[in-house]
Design a protein around this motif. Structure first.
Motif, short mmCIF file in Angstrom:
data_model
loop_
_atom_site.label_atom_id
_atom_site.label_comp_id
_atom_site.label_asym_id
_atom_site.label_seq_id
_atom_site.Cartn_x
_atom_site.Cartn_y
_atom_site.Cartn_z
N GLU A 122 0.84 -1.25 0.01
CA GLU A 122 -0.02 0.51 0.28
C GLU A 122 0.57 1.53 -0.24
N ARG A 123 1.84 1.12 -0.63
CA ARG A 123 2.55 2.24 -0.77
C ARG A 123 2.66 2.89 -1.75
N ILE A 124 2.06 2.42 -3.21
CA ILE A 124 2.54 3.11 -4.29
C ILE A 124 0.52 2.76 -5.06
N ASP A 125 0.40 3.11 -6.01
CA ASP A 125 -0.51 3.01 -7.15
C ASP A 125 -0.79 2.70 -8.25
N VAL A 126 -1.21 2.77 -9.34
CA VAL A 126 -1.68 3.03 -10.36
C VAL A 126 -3.16 3.81 -10.83
N VAL A 127 -2.78 4.80 -11.18
CA VAL A 127 -3.55 5.89 -11.32
C VAL A 127 -3.47 6.93 -12.55
N ASP A 128 -4.79 6.24 -13.69
CA ASP A 128 -4.46 6.62 -14.93
C ASP A 128 -3.02 6.35 -15.45
N LYS A 129 -3.29 4.80 -14.99
CA LYS A 129 -1.94 4.36 -15.87
C LYS A 129 -0.54 5.05 -15.89
N LYS A 130 -0.18 5.72 -14.60
CA LYS A 130 0.98 6.17 -14.00
C LYS A 130 0.60 5.99 -12.21
N VAL A 131 2.15 5.62 -12.19
CA VAL A 131 2.47 4.59 -10.71
C VAL A 131 2.73 6.70 -9.58
N THR A 132 1.75 6.39 -8.82
CA THR A 132 1.57 7.15 -7.76
C THR A 132 1.89 6.47 -6.43
N VAL A 133 2.74 7.43 -5.80
CA VAL A 133 2.77 7.06 -4.16
C VAL A 133 1.60 7.26 -3.01
N LEU A 134 1.43 6.92 -2.16
CA LEU A 134 0.19 6.93 -1.38
C LEU A 134 0.67 7.01 -0.30
N ASN A 135 1.75 6.65 -0.09
CA ASN A 135 2.77 6.58 1.05
C ASN A 135 4.15 6.46 1.35
N PRO A 136 4.54 7.48 1.76
CA PRO A 136 6.34 7.44 0.85
C PRO A 136 7.19 6.85 2.03
N THR A 137 6.64 6.19 3.18
CA THR A 137 7.38 5.69 4.24
C THR A 137 7.43 4.04 4.38
N PRO A 138 8.90 4.06 4.10
CA PRO A 138 10.19 3.01 4.42
C PRO A 138 9.28 1.58 5.23
N THR A 139 9.26 0.96 4.03
CA THR A 139 9.33 -0.51 4.76
C THR A 139 9.92 -1.38 5.22
N GLY A 140 10.98 -0.77 5.65
CA GLY A 140 12.16 -1.77 6.18
C GLY A 140 13.25 -2.73 5.00
#
Length: 218
Positions: free
Chosen positions: A44-62
Protein backbone atom coordinates in the motif's frame (compact mmCIF):
# COMPACT_ATOMS: atom_id res chain seq x y z
CA UNK A 1 17.31 -13.76 6.32
CA UNK A 2 13.97 -11.94 6.62
CA UNK A 3 10.97 -13.06 4.59
CA UNK A 4 11.90 -12.91 0.94
CA UNK A 5 10.47 -10.29 -1.39
CA UNK A 6 8.83 -11.12 -4.70
CA UNK A 7 12.05 -9.99 -6.40
CA UNK A 8 14.05 -12.43 -4.25
CA UNK A 9 11.73 -15.30 -5.15
CA UNK A 10 11.83 -14.45 -8.86
CA UNK A 11 15.64 -14.34 -8.78
CA UNK A 12 15.76 -17.79 -7.16
CA UNK A 13 13.35 -19.20 -9.72
CA UNK A 14 15.56 -17.79 -12.48
CA UNK A 15 18.61 -19.78 -11.31
CA UNK A 16 19.37 -23.48 -11.08
CA UNK A 17 20.70 -24.83 -7.79
CA UNK A 18 24.22 -24.87 -9.29
CA UNK A 19 23.95 -21.12 -9.81
CA UNK A 20 23.36 -21.18 -13.57
CA UNK A 21 20.99 -18.46 -14.72
CA UNK A 22 18.05 -19.81 -16.73
CA UNK A 23 16.33 -16.50 -17.44
CA UNK A 24 18.36 -14.11 -19.53
CA UNK A 25 18.64 -10.37 -19.60
CA UNK A 26 16.95 -7.98 -19.98
CA UNK A 27 13.94 -10.13 -19.07
CA UNK A 28 15.18 -10.88 -15.54
CA UNK A 29 16.01 -7.26 -14.78
CA UNK A 30 12.63 -6.08 -16.03
CA UNK A 31 10.89 -8.81 -14.07
CA UNK A 32 12.68 -7.85 -10.86
CA UNK A 33 11.79 -4.19 -11.38
CA UNK A 34 8.18 -5.17 -11.95
CA UNK A 35 8.33 -7.24 -8.77
CA UNK A 36 9.39 -4.15 -6.81
CA UNK A 37 6.41 -2.20 -8.11
CA UNK A 38 3.99 -5.00 -7.29
CA UNK A 39 5.51 -5.45 -3.83
CA UNK A 40 5.10 -1.73 -3.14
CA UNK A 41 1.48 -1.96 -4.29
CA UNK A 42 0.92 -4.93 -1.95
CA UNK A 43 2.42 -2.83 0.86
CA UNK A 44 0.00 0.00 0.00
CA UNK A 45 2.87 2.36 -0.80
CA UNK A 46 1.93 2.98 -4.43
CA UNK A 47 -1.08 2.85 -6.72
CA UNK A 48 -1.56 3.10 -10.47
CA UNK A 49 -3.76 6.10 -11.23
CA UNK A 50 -4.57 6.92 -14.87
CA UNK A 51 -1.97 4.32 -15.83
CA UNK A 52 0.77 6.13 -13.89
CA UNK A 53 2.54 5.10 -10.70
CA UNK A 54 1.52 7.34 -7.79
CA UNK A 55 2.89 7.24 -4.25
CA UNK A 56 0.24 6.71 -1.58
CA UNK A 57 2.56 6.47 1.40
CA UNK A 58 6.32 7.29 1.29
CA UNK A 59 7.02 5.59 4.62
CA UNK A 60 9.91 3.10 4.21
CA UNK A 61 9.09 -0.59 4.35
CA UNK A 62 12.33 -1.55 6.07
CA UNK A 63 13.55 -3.47 3.03
CA UNK A 64 16.48 -1.58 1.40
CA UNK A 65 15.81 -2.51 -2.23
CA UNK A 66 12.12 -1.66 -1.93
CA UNK A 67 12.80 1.57 -0.06
CA UNK A 68 15.32 2.77 -2.62
CA UNK A 69 12.75 2.22 -5.36
CA UNK A 70 10.04 3.94 -3.33
CA UNK A 71 12.25 6.97 -2.69
CA UNK A 72 13.05 7.33 -6.39
CA UNK A 73 9.38 7.14 -7.32
CA UNK A 74 8.41 9.63 -4.60
CA UNK A 75 11.02 12.13 -5.80
CA UNK A 76 9.61 12.16 -9.33
CA UNK A 77 6.31 12.99 -10.95
CA UNK A 78 3.78 10.24 -11.70
CA UNK A 79 5.07 8.13 -14.57
CA UNK A 80 3.96 4.98 -16.36
CA UNK A 81 5.10 1.61 -14.99
CA UNK A 82 7.15 1.06 -18.15
CA UNK A 83 9.31 4.06 -17.22
CA UNK A 84 10.04 2.70 -13.77
CA UNK A 85 10.62 -0.84 -14.99
CA UNK A 86 13.31 0.49 -17.30
CA UNK A 87 14.89 2.79 -14.70
CA UNK A 88 14.76 0.42 -11.74
CA UNK A 89 16.07 -2.54 -13.72
CA UNK A 90 19.55 -1.04 -14.04
CA UNK A 91 21.96 -3.18 -11.97
CA UNK A 92 18.96 -4.55 -10.06
CA UNK A 93 19.78 -8.19 -10.74
CA UNK A 94 23.18 -7.80 -9.08
CA UNK A 95 21.63 -5.93 -6.17
CA UNK A 96 19.01 -8.61 -5.51
CA UNK A 97 21.55 -11.43 -5.82
CA UNK A 98 23.95 -9.60 -3.48
CA UNK A 99 21.15 -9.45 -0.93
CA UNK A 100 20.51 -13.18 -1.22
CA UNK A 101 24.23 -13.85 -0.78
CA UNK A 102 24.37 -11.57 2.27
CA UNK A 103 21.39 -13.42 3.72
CA UNK A 104 23.05 -16.81 3.25
CA UNK A 105 20.48 -18.04 0.73
CA UNK A 106 23.00 -18.15 -2.12
CA UNK A 107 26.77 -17.89 -2.41
CA UNK A 108 28.93 -16.22 -5.05
CA UNK A 109 31.22 -18.42 -7.12
CA UNK A 110 33.63 -17.03 -9.70
CA UNK A 111 35.50 -19.16 -12.21
CA UNK A 112 36.44 -19.24 -15.89
CA UNK A 113 34.90 -21.12 -18.78
CA UNK A 114 37.55 -22.93 -20.85
CA UNK A 115 40.07 -21.26 -18.52
CA UNK A 116 39.50 -17.99 -20.39
CA UNK A 117 36.04 -16.47 -20.03
CA UNK A 118 35.16 -15.16 -16.54
CA UNK A 119 31.89 -16.40 -15.09
CA UNK A 120 30.00 -15.59 -11.91
CA UNK A 121 27.44 -18.05 -10.61
CA UNK A 122 25.20 -18.01 -7.57
CA UNK A 123 24.77 -21.59 -6.34
CA UNK A 124 23.13 -22.57 -3.08
CA UNK A 125 25.43 -23.14 -0.11
CA UNK A 126 24.70 -26.88 0.10
CA UNK A 127 23.80 -27.61 -3.51
CA UNK A 128 20.13 -28.15 -2.66
CA UNK A 129 17.16 -25.99 -3.56
CA UNK A 130 16.69 -23.23 -0.95
CA UNK A 131 13.64 -23.82 1.28
CA UNK A 132 12.25 -20.43 0.25
CA UNK A 133 12.35 -21.45 -3.42
CA UNK A 134 10.79 -24.83 -2.63
CA UNK A 135 7.98 -23.02 -0.84
CA UNK A 136 7.47 -20.61 -3.75
CA UNK A 137 7.32 -23.45 -6.26
CA UNK A 138 4.87 -25.39 -4.10
CA UNK A 139 2.60 -22.35 -3.70
CA UNK A 140 2.65 -21.67 -7.43
CA UNK A 141 1.99 -25.31 -8.32
CA UNK A 142 -1.02 -25.37 -6.00
CA UNK A 143 -2.25 -22.15 -7.55
CA UNK A 144 -2.18 -23.46 -11.12
CA UNK A 145 -3.48 -26.96 -10.36
CA UNK A 146 -6.37 -25.91 -8.12
CA UNK A 147 -9.35 -23.82 -9.12
CA UNK A 148 -9.84 -22.05 -5.80
CA UNK A 149 -8.75 -18.60 -4.64
CA UNK A 150 -5.06 -17.70 -4.69
CA UNK A 151 -3.38 -15.53 -2.08
CA UNK A 152 -2.19 -12.13 -3.41
CA UNK A 153 1.56 -12.77 -3.15
CA UNK A 154 1.41 -16.11 -4.93
CA UNK A 155 -0.88 -14.70 -7.60
CA UNK A 156 1.51 -11.81 -8.11
CA UNK A 157 4.49 -14.16 -8.45
CA UNK A 158 2.60 -16.27 -10.98
CA UNK A 159 1.79 -13.15 -12.98
CA UNK A 160 5.41 -11.99 -12.93
CA UNK A 161 6.73 -15.39 -14.04
CA UNK A 162 4.26 -15.34 -16.91
CA UNK A 163 5.19 -11.77 -17.86
CA UNK A 164 8.90 -12.59 -18.26
CA UNK A 165 8.15 -15.79 -20.18
CA UNK A 166 9.61 -18.09 -17.53
CA UNK A 167 6.41 -20.03 -16.92
CA UNK A 168 7.34 -22.79 -19.38
CA UNK A 169 10.39 -23.69 -17.25
CA UNK A 170 8.82 -23.17 -13.85
CA UNK A 171 5.83 -25.36 -14.73
CA UNK A 172 7.63 -27.77 -17.06
CA UNK A 173 6.13 -30.72 -15.18
CA UNK A 174 2.54 -29.63 -15.86
CA UNK A 175 0.38 -29.64 -19.04
CA UNK A 176 1.28 -26.47 -20.96
CA UNK A 177 -2.20 -25.54 -22.18
CA UNK A 178 -3.77 -25.94 -18.75
CA UNK A 179 -1.04 -23.86 -17.11
CA UNK A 180 -1.43 -20.99 -19.57
CA UNK A 181 -5.20 -20.96 -19.12
CA UNK A 182 -4.93 -20.99 -15.34
CA UNK A 183 -2.23 -18.28 -15.29
CA UNK A 184 -4.47 -16.04 -17.36
CA UNK A 185 -7.32 -16.63 -14.92
CA UNK A 186 -5.07 -15.88 -11.94
CA UNK A 187 -3.69 -12.69 -13.51
CA UNK A 188 -7.18 -11.38 -14.21
CA UNK A 189 -8.87 -12.67 -11.06
CA UNK A 190 -10.35 -10.82 -8.11
CA UNK A 191 -7.56 -11.96 -5.80
CA UNK A 192 -6.32 -8.69 -4.37
CA UNK A 193 -7.12 -5.06 -3.84
CA UNK A 194 -7.83 -2.99 -6.93
CA UNK A 195 -4.52 -1.11 -6.61
CA UNK A 196 -2.56 -4.36 -6.73
CA UNK A 197 -4.53 -5.72 -9.67
CA UNK A 198 -3.95 -2.50 -11.60
CA UNK A 199 -0.25 -2.68 -10.82
CA UNK A 200 -0.03 -6.29 -12.01
CA UNK A 201 -1.91 -5.48 -15.22
CA UNK A 202 0.30 -2.52 -16.06
CA UNK A 203 3.51 -4.28 -15.06
CA UNK A 204 2.69 -7.35 -17.15
CA UNK A 205 1.98 -5.17 -20.16
CA UNK A 206 5.14 -3.10 -19.72
CA UNK A 207 7.41 -6.12 -19.25
CA UNK A 208 5.93 -7.92 -22.24
CA UNK A 209 6.57 -4.94 -24.49
CA UNK A 210 10.05 -4.36 -23.07
CA UNK A 211 11.08 -7.98 -23.57
CA UNK A 212 9.36 -8.88 -26.85
CA UNK A 213 9.79 -5.74 -28.94
CA UNK A 214 13.62 -5.58 -28.80
CA UNK A 215 13.84 -9.30 -29.50
CA UNK A 216 11.53 -9.01 -32.50
CA UNK A 217 13.57 -6.16 -34.00
CA UNK A 218 16.98 -7.78 -33.48
Amino acid sequence: MDELTLADELALLAHDDDGTRRLGQPALGYGLAGALLVELALAERIDVVDKKVTVLNPTPTGRPVLDQALARIADDKPRKPAHWIDKLSKKLTEQVLDGLVAGGVLRREEDRVLLVFPRTRFPTPDGAEPPAETDARARMTRAVTDDGPVDPRTAALCALVKAVGHDRKVFAHLPRAEVRKRLKTISEGEWAALAVRKAIEQVQSAITVAVIVPAASS
